[in-house]
Design a protein around this motif. Structure first.
Motif, PDB file in Angstrom:
ATOM      1  N   THR A  48       8.125  -6.095  -0.294  1.00  0.00           N
ATOM      2  CA  THR A  48       6.990  -6.601  -0.591  1.00  0.00           C
ATOM      3  C   THR A  48       7.145  -7.914  -1.388  1.00  0.00           C
ATOM      4  O   THR A  48       6.841  -8.992  -1.031  1.00  0.00           O
ATOM      5  N   ILE A  49       8.031  -7.878  -2.398  1.00  0.00           N
ATOM      6  CA  ILE A  49       8.407  -9.022  -3.057  1.00  0.00           C
ATOM      7  C   ILE A  49       9.197 -10.155  -2.162  1.00  0.00           C
ATOM      8  O   ILE A  49       9.008 -11.173  -2.178  1.00  0.00           O
ATOM      9  N   LEU A  50      10.255  -9.593  -1.361  1.00  0.00           N
ATOM     10  CA  LEU A  50      10.614 -10.518  -0.389  1.00  0.00           C
ATOM     11  C   LEU A  50       9.886 -11.344   0.506  1.00  0.00           C
ATOM     12  O   LEU A  50      10.082 -12.271   0.683  1.00  0.00           O
ATOM     13  N   LEU A  51       8.983 -10.410   0.910  1.00  0.00           N
ATOM     14  CA  LEU A  51       8.063 -10.986   1.996  1.00  0.00           C
ATOM     15  C   LEU A  51       7.150 -12.100   1.078  1.00  0.00           C
ATOM     16  O   LEU A  51       6.909 -13.039   1.737  1.00  0.00           O
ATOM     17  N   GLY A  52       6.813 -11.866   0.062  1.00  0.00           N
ATOM     18  CA  GLY A  52       6.039 -12.793  -0.729  1.00  0.00           C
ATOM     19  C   GLY A  52       6.996 -14.049  -0.872  1.00  0.00           C
ATOM     20  O   GLY A  52       6.213 -15.236  -0.978  1.00  0.00           O
TER      21      GLY A  52
ATOM     22  N   MET B  74       6.327  -5.599 -12.027  1.00  0.00           N
ATOM     23  CA  MET B  74       6.187  -4.169 -11.709  1.00  0.00           C
ATOM     24  C   MET B  74       7.624  -3.484 -11.271  1.00  0.00           C
ATOM     25  O   MET B  74       7.869  -2.252 -11.522  1.00  0.00           O
ATOM     26  N   PHE B  75       8.163  -4.360 -10.312  1.00  0.00           N
ATOM     27  CA  PHE B  75       9.499  -4.052 -10.018  1.00  0.00           C
ATOM     28  C   PHE B  75      10.508  -3.393 -11.121  1.00  0.00           C
ATOM     29  O   PHE B  75      11.155  -2.384 -11.026  1.00  0.00           O
ATOM     30  N   CYS B  76      10.496  -4.479 -11.994  1.00  0.00           N
ATOM     31  CA  CYS B  76      11.350  -4.299 -13.155  1.00  0.00           C
ATOM     32  C   CYS B  76      10.884  -2.972 -13.867  1.00  0.00           C
ATOM     33  O   CYS B  76      11.892  -2.221 -14.461  1.00  0.00           O
ATOM     34  N   ARG B  77       9.676  -2.795 -14.198  1.00  0.00           N
ATOM     35  CA  ARG B  77       9.222  -1.579 -14.792  1.00  0.00           C
ATOM     36  C   ARG B  77       9.589  -0.388 -13.915  1.00  0.00           C
ATOM     37  O   ARG B  77       9.847   0.786 -14.759  1.00  0.00           O
ATOM     38  N   VAL B  78       9.539  -0.440 -12.676  1.00  0.00           N
ATOM     39  CA  VAL B  78       9.761   0.737 -11.680  1.00  0.00           C
ATOM     40  C   VAL B  78      11.168   1.318 -12.066  1.00  0.00           C
ATOM     41  O   VAL B  78      11.603   2.468 -12.199  1.00  0.00           O
ATOM     42  N   LEU B  79      12.103   0.228 -12.162  1.00  0.00           N
ATOM     43  CA  LEU B  79      13.595   0.491 -12.322  1.00  0.00           C
ATOM     44  C   LEU B  79      13.934   1.219 -13.879  1.00  0.00           C
ATOM     45  O   LEU B  79      14.843   1.636 -13.992  1.00  0.00           O
ATOM     46  N   LYS B  80      12.822   0.732 -14.782  1.00  0.00           N
ATOM     47  CA  LYS B  80      13.064   1.362 -16.052  1.00  0.00           C
ATOM     48  C   LYS B  80      12.534   2.705 -15.981  1.00  0.00           C
ATOM     49  O   LYS B  80      12.582   3.370 -17.202  1.00  0.00           O
ATOM     50  N   GLY B  81      12.031   2.977 -15.141  1.00  0.00           N
ATOM     51  CA  GLY B  81      11.255   4.564 -14.933  1.00  0.00           C
ATOM     52  C   GLY B  81       9.835   4.513 -15.490  1.00  0.00           C
ATOM     53  O   GLY B  81       9.315   5.721 -15.517  1.00  0.00           O
TER      54      GLY B  81
ATOM     55  N   LYS C  15      11.176   5.755  -2.133  1.00  0.00           N
ATOM     56  CA  LYS C  15      10.269   5.088  -1.436  1.00  0.00           C
ATOM     57  C   LYS C  15       9.390   3.739  -2.234  1.00  0.00           C
ATOM     58  O   LYS C  15       9.043   2.612  -1.467  1.00  0.00           O
ATOM     59  N   LEU C  16       8.824   4.116  -3.426  1.00  0.00           N
ATOM     60  CA  LEU C  16       8.277   3.061  -4.368  1.00  0.00           C
ATOM     61  C   LEU C  16       9.142   1.925  -4.472  1.00  0.00           C
ATOM     62  O   LEU C  16       8.779   0.773  -4.114  1.00  0.00           O
ATOM     63  N   THR C  17      10.496   1.957  -4.692  1.00  0.00           N
ATOM     64  CA  THR C  17      11.275   1.078  -5.072  1.00  0.00           C
ATOM     65  C   THR C  17      11.674   0.131  -3.798  1.00  0.00           C
ATOM     66  O   THR C  17      11.569  -1.039  -3.811  1.00  0.00           O
ATOM     67  N   ALA C  18      11.845   0.827  -2.817  1.00  0.00           N
ATOM     68  CA  ALA C  18      12.110   0.119  -1.446  1.00  0.00           C
ATOM     69  C   ALA C  18      11.080  -0.601  -0.852  1.00  0.00           C
ATOM     70  O   ALA C  18      11.037  -1.921  -0.570  1.00  0.00           O
ATOM     71  N   LEU C  19       9.884  -0.074  -0.708  1.00  0.00           N
ATOM     72  CA  LEU C  19       8.892  -0.683  -0.231  1.00  0.00           C
ATOM     73  C   LEU C  19       8.395  -1.786  -1.309  1.00  0.00           C
ATOM     74  O   LEU C  19       8.015  -3.050  -0.821  1.00  0.00           O
ATOM     75  N   LEU C  20       8.093  -1.690  -2.534  1.00  0.00           N
ATOM     76  CA  LEU C  20       7.841  -2.806  -3.444  1.00  0.00           C
ATOM     77  C   LEU C  20       9.090  -4.125  -3.257  1.00  0.00           C
ATOM     78  O   LEU C  20       8.652  -5.101  -3.581  1.00  0.00           O
ATOM     79  N   GLY C  21      10.244  -3.664  -3.135  1.00  0.00           N
ATOM     80  CA  GLY C  21      11.174  -4.735  -3.013  1.00  0.00           C
ATOM     81  C   GLY C  21      10.871  -5.480  -1.713  1.00  0.00           C
ATOM     82  O   GLY C  21      10.989  -6.710  -1.790  1.00  0.00           O
TER      83      GLY C  21
ATOM     84  N   HIS D 157       0.930  -1.252   0.167  1.00  0.00           N
ATOM     85  CA  HIS D 157      -0.036   0.129   0.174  1.00  0.00           C
ATOM     86  C   HIS D 157       0.915   1.179  -0.141  1.00  0.00           C
ATOM     87  O   HIS D 157       0.560   2.170  -1.016  1.00  0.00           O
ATOM     88  N   PHE D 158       1.764   1.319   0.940  1.00  0.00           N
ATOM     89  CA  PHE D 158       2.695   2.399   0.856  1.00  0.00           C
ATOM     90  C   PHE D 158       3.824   2.650  -0.233  1.00  0.00           C
ATOM     91  O   PHE D 158       4.066   3.641  -0.631  1.00  0.00           O
ATOM     92  N   ALA D 159       3.878   1.408  -0.911  1.00  0.00           N
ATOM     93  CA  ALA D 159       4.755   1.623  -2.138  1.00  0.00           C
ATOM     94  C   ALA D 159       3.674   2.060  -3.440  1.00  0.00           C
ATOM     95  O   ALA D 159       4.398   3.132  -4.077  1.00  0.00           O
ATOM     96  N   HIS D 160       2.356   2.139  -3.171  1.00  0.00           N
ATOM     97  CA  HIS D 160       1.588   2.679  -4.192  1.00  0.00           C
ATOM     98  C   HIS D 160       1.526   4.071  -3.706  1.00  0.00           C
ATOM     99  O   HIS D 160       1.444   4.995  -4.663  1.00  0.00           O
ATOM    100  N   VAL D 161       1.434   4.742  -2.369  1.00  0.00           N
ATOM    101  CA  VAL D 161       1.505   5.704  -1.995  1.00  0.00           C
ATOM    102  C   VAL D 161       2.813   6.605  -2.511  1.00  0.00           C
ATOM    103  O   VAL D 161       2.696   7.667  -3.189  1.00  0.00           O
ATOM    104  N   GLY D 162       3.995   5.932  -2.657  1.00  0.00           N
ATOM    105  CA  GLY D 162       4.908   6.527  -2.760  1.00  0.00           C
ATOM    106  C   GLY D 162       5.021   6.802  -4.336  1.00  0.00           C
ATOM    107  O   GLY D 162       5.423   7.935  -4.867  1.00  0.00           O
ATOM    108  N   LEU D 163       4.338   5.985  -5.028  1.00  0.00           N
ATOM    109  CA  LEU D 163       4.195   6.260  -6.634  1.00  0.00           C
ATOM    110  C   LEU D 163       3.159   7.419  -7.014  1.00  0.00           C
ATOM    111  O   LEU D 163       3.566   8.124  -7.550  1.00  0.00           O
ATOM    112  N   GLU D 164       2.209   7.515  -6.204  1.00  0.00           N
ATOM    113  CA  GLU D 164       1.467   8.610  -6.215  1.00  0.00           C
ATOM    114  C   GLU D 164       1.994   9.916  -5.933  1.00  0.00           C
ATOM    115  O   GLU D 164       1.738  11.074  -6.454  1.00  0.00           O
ATOM    116  N   GLU D 165       2.942   9.859  -4.859  1.00  0.00           N
ATOM    117  CA  GLU D 165       3.514  11.006  -4.286  1.00  0.00           C
ATOM    118  C   GLU D 165       4.779  11.451  -5.434  1.00  0.00           C
ATOM    119  O   GLU D 165       5.585  12.443  -5.092  1.00  0.00           O
TER     120      GLU D 165
END
Length: 293
Positions: A196-200, A252-259, A188-194, A175-183
């Motif tokens: 989330t993936i590790l937790l999954g 999504m993480f790979c796409r975030v890294l590509k901007g 913040k987006l990259t760290a929290l999404l990463g 959720h807060f990764a999504h918040v980081g994207l909107e902000e």
């Protein structure tokens, strides 16, 4: 009176990916069915190879389709109307998944609240269990099969509780990764999404460990009567959905890294986030009805 302006609606070109996906799902269904039958009978066959072929075709289809969609999105071809169509499509997809799990929870409810009580002599069937299953006791979970095989019930503590905490935390980080994207906060987006993936991934690793413990030490298998069947069907299918959700988040993480993605163009990320929250909610219900009750 000014002339009314109509928004353009992008009509995609003909695509081979739907038929390729249909072939992949057909191969997976045939291969998986034959693989289960062959495993049960203890003989070798072609089921496993057909299943692997279906998965390979499915991966090929997903890579090609995602590539086309990303190209269209990044080149500004999509319109707002198409975005609304995507949201409706994803909403209906998640609704179909809700119905999918509702069927399995319904089977669990029927086995526990109706069939078990009926075999125990309720509803004016006092002699039913003496005819069908002498000495049957209407208790849940059923850890004894009609042939006398006994097993253990999986408790809610230990790995199941840890996995519950992991998924709940992952839902917060997603959720807060999504918040980081909107902000517009990419760090913040990259760290929290990463995270989330590790937790999954951690959830999936611990679920495999739980299955190994169930098979080797508890005697809890798919052959352990209705309790074993419902336990592995519900947790197994949920594990498959967590796997799919984790794959989506990795993409999504790979796409975030590509901007990719911003506050105005983020549906793919939003859809993956919706799906992840969905599997989290299903697990909470599963943990309560399968492990605790």
């Amino acid at each position: 009176m000014s002339e009314q302006q109509y928004e353009k609606y992008y009509v995609p070109a003909q695509s081979p990916w739907p038929i390729v996906g249909a072939v992949a799902l057909f191969l997976i269904a045939v291969g998986a069915g034959n693989f289960v039958i062959e495993s049960t009978k203890g003989k070798e066959g072609y089921g496993g190879w057909v299943l692997l072929a279906g998965l390979a075709v499915l991966i090929f289809m997903l890579v090609g389709w995602f590539k086309d969609q990303i190209h269209e999105s990044m080149n500004g071809i999509h319109s707002k109307q198409l975005g609304r169509s995507y949201r409706q499509g994803m909403s209906w997809f998640i609704f179909s998944e809700v119905m999918f799990f509702a069927a399995f929870f319904g089977a669990l409810f029927y086995a526990r609240m109706i069939a078990t009580q009926w075999l125990g002599g309720s509803s004016n069937n006092a002699m039913t269990h003496e005819v069908l299953w002498p000495g049957f006791e209407a208790i849940w979970p059923l850890i004894t099969t009609p042939d006398g095989t006994t097993t253990e019930a999986m408790g809610w503590y230990g790995l199941p509780m840890i996995n519950t905490i992991i998924l709940l935390v992952s839902s917060v980080t997603c959720h807060f990764a999504h918040v980081g994207l909107e902000e517009g906060n990419r760090k913040k987006l990259t760290a929290l999404l990463g995270i989330t993936i590790l937790l999954g991934i951690s959830f999936l690793v611990l679920q495999v460990e739980e299955y190994v413990h169930a098979y080797r030490e508890m005697g809890l298998t798919l052959q352990s009567g209705v309790y074993g069947n419902t336990f592995f069907m519900l947790t197994g299918f949920h594990g498959m959905h967590v796997t799919l959700g984790t794959i989506l988040l990795i993409i999504m993480f790979c796409r975030v890294l590509k901007g990719h993605f911003n506050a105005n163009n983020q549906f793919a990320f939003m859809a993956a986030s919706w799906y992840w929250h969905f599997v989290d909610v299903v697990w909470v219900m599963l943990f309560f009805f399968v492990y605790i009750l």
